[in-house]
Design a protein around this motif. Structure first.
Motif, mmCIF file in Angstrom:
data_model
loop_
_atom_site.group_PDB
_atom_site.id
_atom_site.type_symbol
_atom_site.label_atom_id
_atom_site.label_comp_id
_atom_site.label_asym_id
_atom_site.label_seq_id
_atom_site.Cartn_x
_atom_site.Cartn_y
_atom_site.Cartn_z
ATOM 1 N N GLY A 190 20.402 14.091 -12.627
ATOM 2 C CA GLY A 190 19.097 13.436 -12.473
ATOM 3 C C GLY A 190 18.565 13.011 -11.228
ATOM 4 O O GLY A 190 17.477 13.322 -10.771
ATOM 5 N N SER A 191 19.378 12.227 -10.377
ATOM 6 C CA SER A 191 19.039 11.886 -9.211
ATOM 7 C C SER A 191 18.975 12.923 -8.070
ATOM 8 O O SER A 191 18.168 13.086 -7.373
ATOM 9 N N VAL A 192 19.919 13.999 -8.380
ATOM 10 C CA VAL A 192 19.881 15.148 -7.463
ATOM 11 C C VAL A 192 18.478 15.906 -7.430
ATOM 12 O O VAL A 192 17.873 16.218 -6.541
ATOM 13 N N TYR A 193 17.931 16.116 -8.788
ATOM 14 C CA TYR A 193 16.753 16.739 -9.251
ATOM 15 C C TYR A 193 15.656 16.097 -8.425
ATOM 16 O O TYR A 193 14.810 16.595 -7.857
ATOM 17 N N ASN B 3 16.062 6.081 -6.955
ATOM 18 C CA ASN B 3 17.018 6.819 -8.168
ATOM 19 C C ASN B 3 17.646 5.701 -8.969
ATOM 20 O O ASN B 3 18.930 5.416 -8.602
ATOM 21 N N ASN B 4 17.190 4.973 -10.040
ATOM 22 C CA ASN B 4 17.576 4.139 -10.715
ATOM 23 C C ASN B 4 18.230 4.550 -11.949
ATOM 24 O O ASN B 4 19.237 3.714 -12.624
ATOM 25 N N ALA B 5 17.603 5.416 -12.589
ATOM 26 C CA ALA B 5 17.857 5.713 -14.108
ATOM 27 C C ALA B 5 19.270 6.137 -14.309
ATOM 28 O O ALA B 5 19.943 6.720 -13.450
ATOM 29 N N GLY B 6 20.124 5.719 -15.461
ATOM 30 C CA GLY B 6 21.315 5.936 -15.610
ATOM 31 C C GLY B 6 21.983 5.439 -16.855
ATOM 32 O O GLY B 6 21.121 4.548 -17.527
ATOM 33 N N ILE B 7 22.851 5.752 -17.365
ATOM 34 C CA ILE B 7 23.748 5.366 -18.551
ATOM 35 C C ILE B 7 25.076 4.999 -18.325
ATOM 36 O O ILE B 7 25.633 5.703 -17.439
ATOM 37 N N ILE B 8 25.831 4.365 -19.193
ATOM 38 C CA ILE B 8 27.188 4.289 -19.094
ATOM 39 C C ILE B 8 27.829 4.696 -20.345
ATOM 40 O O ILE B 8 27.364 4.400 -21.261
ATOM 41 N N GLY C 216 0.763 -1.097 -0.111
ATOM 42 C CA GLY C 216 0.036 -0.044 -0.002
ATOM 43 C C GLY C 216 0.899 1.310 0.097
ATOM 44 O O GLY C 216 0.377 2.457 -0.117
ATOM 45 N N LYS C 217 2.089 1.038 0.217
ATOM 46 C CA LYS C 217 2.823 2.410 0.281
ATOM 47 C C LYS C 217 3.380 2.932 -1.327
ATOM 48 O O LYS C 217 3.197 2.099 -2.238
ATOM 49 N N VAL C 218 3.901 4.081 -1.182
ATOM 50 C CA VAL C 218 3.918 4.494 -2.696
ATOM 51 C C VAL C 218 5.504 4.645 -3.141
ATOM 52 O O VAL C 218 6.198 5.076 -2.214
ATOM 53 N N VAL C 219 5.809 3.989 -4.303
ATOM 54 C CA VAL C 219 7.281 3.761 -4.377
ATOM 55 C C VAL C 219 7.371 4.586 -6.022
ATOM 56 O O VAL C 219 6.782 3.968 -6.949
ATOM 57 N N LEU C 220 8.345 5.251 -6.002
ATOM 58 C CA LEU C 220 8.796 5.888 -7.324
ATOM 59 C C LEU C 220 10.049 5.403 -7.925
ATOM 60 O O LEU C 220 10.936 5.477 -7.074
ATOM 61 N N ILE C 221 10.141 4.979 -9.178
ATOM 62 C CA ILE C 221 11.051 4.517 -9.699
ATOM 63 C C ILE C 221 11.534 5.102 -10.971
ATOM 64 O O ILE C 221 10.524 5.057 -11.883
ATOM 65 N N THR C 222 12.568 5.806 -11.062
ATOM 66 C CA THR C 222 13.146 6.336 -12.322
ATOM 67 C C THR C 222 13.865 5.115 -13.169
ATOM 68 O O THR C 222 14.455 4.304 -12.646
ATOM 69 N N GLY C 223 14.050 5.306 -14.483
ATOM 70 C CA GLY C 223 14.439 4.359 -15.265
ATOM 71 C C GLY C 223 13.825 3.073 -15.382
ATOM 72 O O GLY C 223 14.719 1.994 -15.197
ATOM 73 N N ALA C 224 12.641 2.945 -15.145
ATOM 74 C CA ALA C 224 11.528 1.755 -14.943
ATOM 75 C C ALA C 224 11.289 1.045 -15.996
ATOM 76 O O ALA C 224 10.393 0.118 -15.892
ATOM 77 N N SER C 225 11.928 1.526 -17.261
ATOM 78 C CA SER C 225 11.445 0.720 -18.474
ATOM 79 C C SER C 225 12.061 -0.499 -18.860
ATOM 80 O O SER C 225 11.713 -1.134 -19.705
ATOM 81 N N SER C 226 13.217 -0.524 -18.229
ATOM 82 C CA SER C 226 13.918 -1.625 -18.626
ATOM 83 C C SER C 226 15.058 -2.089 -17.602
ATOM 84 O O SER C 226 15.338 -1.145 -16.507
#
Length: 348
Positions: free
Chosen positions: A160-163, A131-136, A47-57
């Motif tokens: 992106g993680s800072v913002y 804060n998961n989104a990232g590239i290498i 029931g808690k709310v979780v926001l995930i960045t970079g969640a498409s893959s």
């Protein structure tokens, strides 16, 4: 002043020894009992709310599935609407009460603000920010003609993680929430051709360690330092001076003989550690040895990297030099999961 410095230099080793002998054991015992308690009574995210960045893959996608199985309400964000919709549908099937999609580019401040506002507007709260989104980025530094072309690596991974964190903190304070910072073992590993990526992850670790001090008990922070895991990069998708491309020859050189962890197991380990309230988690766990190698004998690690990544009389089609141990028959099948053998990348 010189006399004081001389005294401090003389006193430092015995003081360090005394600290290790008398303070470290009881501190470790206390940590052990606290870890046992948090393992027995982990946080219930139902029931808690979780926001995930970079969640498409990749890891972000499977973190969404793991939170969904635990009954969390989800906010999934990335730039690709189609892939996000697919992930959200599967999350609902896995047990998430609700999963909304908010496409956006986290390198843009206004997009980050909009994502947080959409979360609060829909759910009225935020409990976990992942804060998961990232590239290498992969390029030998002295081969770059335009060093500014590597700026997206820092913009996405660090800024992106800072913002996202800046806009999320007021709401996380209201729920005594948590921040998950997806750093990397690259934050301490001097991997050749990944100087910008390594720097972005080191900056991320330092930022969130400092933020942990500033926020105190109001918001908990877990810093994740994965090794090499199934992802877009382990399929060969990298940022170079000429832009994003898929290059599995370059991947083979960069990953080399390091075993690649499965994304499903990684996601389970991360969410389990977050719910326990762990300050740090390295997955796979054996990868922690690289940290101690870097701290205790950095010269050995540097020599090994030069041997494995840079010294060779052959070159791949990308010009990446190194000992291609994964070219030996059966090596890839043993070291790389089947999921990264194909160069197909989710593009929707």
């Amino acid at each position: 002043m010189e006399l004081i410095n001389t005294f401090l230099n003389f006193a430092a080793p015995p003081f360090t020894f005394i600290t290790l002998c008398f303070l470290l054991p009881p501190f470790q015992i206390l940590k052990f009992f606290l870890s046992v308690f948090s393992t027995v009574f982990p946080e219930d995210v139902s029931g808690k709310v979780v926001l995930i960045t970079g969640a498409s893959s990749g890891i972000g996608e499977h973190l969404a599935y793991e939170y969904a199985e635990r009954g969390a309400c989800l906010v999934l964000t990335a730039r690709r609407q189609g892939s996000l919709d697919e992930v959200a549908d599967l999350c609902l099937q896995l047990g998430s009460p609700e999963a909304i999609v908010v496409p956006g580019d986290i390198t843009k401040v206004e997009d980050c603000r909009r994502i947080i506002e959409a979360t609060i507007g829909h759910y009225g709260r935020l409990d976990h920010l992942v804060n998961n989104a990232g590239i290498i980025g992969v390029s030998q530094f002295d081969d770059l003609e335009d060093v500014t072309r590597m700026r997206p690596v820092m913009d996405i991974n660090f800024w992106g993680s800072v913002y996202m964190t800046r806009f999320a903190i007021p709401y996380l304070k209201q729920t005594a929430g948590k921040i998950v910072a997806m750093s990397s073992s690259a934050s301490w590993m001097p991997v050749p051709r990944e100087s910008f990526y390594n720097a972005s992850k080191a900056a991320m670790s330092a930022f969130f360690e400092t933020l942990r001090v500033e926020l105190g008990s109001e918001v908990k922070i877990t810093i994740v330092t994965p090794g090499i895991i199934e992802s877009k990069f382990s399929k060969g998708k990298v940022w170079t001076e000429s832009g994003m491309k898929v290059d599995q020859d370059l991947r083979d050189v960069q990953v080399n003989v390091i075993p690649v962890g499965t994304v499903e197991g990684t996601a389970k380990s991360i969410v389990r550690s977050v719910c326990r309230g762990d300050r740090y988690v390295t997955v796979p766990a054996w990868f922690k040895v690289t940290y101690f190698l870097e701290m205790l004998c950095p010269e050995v690690l540097e020599w090994a990297y030069r041997l494995m990544f840079l010294i060779s009389t052959d070159s791949t089609p990308t010009g990446a030099m190194g000992i291609h141990a994964v070219d030996f028959p059966g090596a890839k099948a043993m070291l790389y999961p089947s999921g990264i053998q194909s160069a197909d990348i989710k593009r929707k």
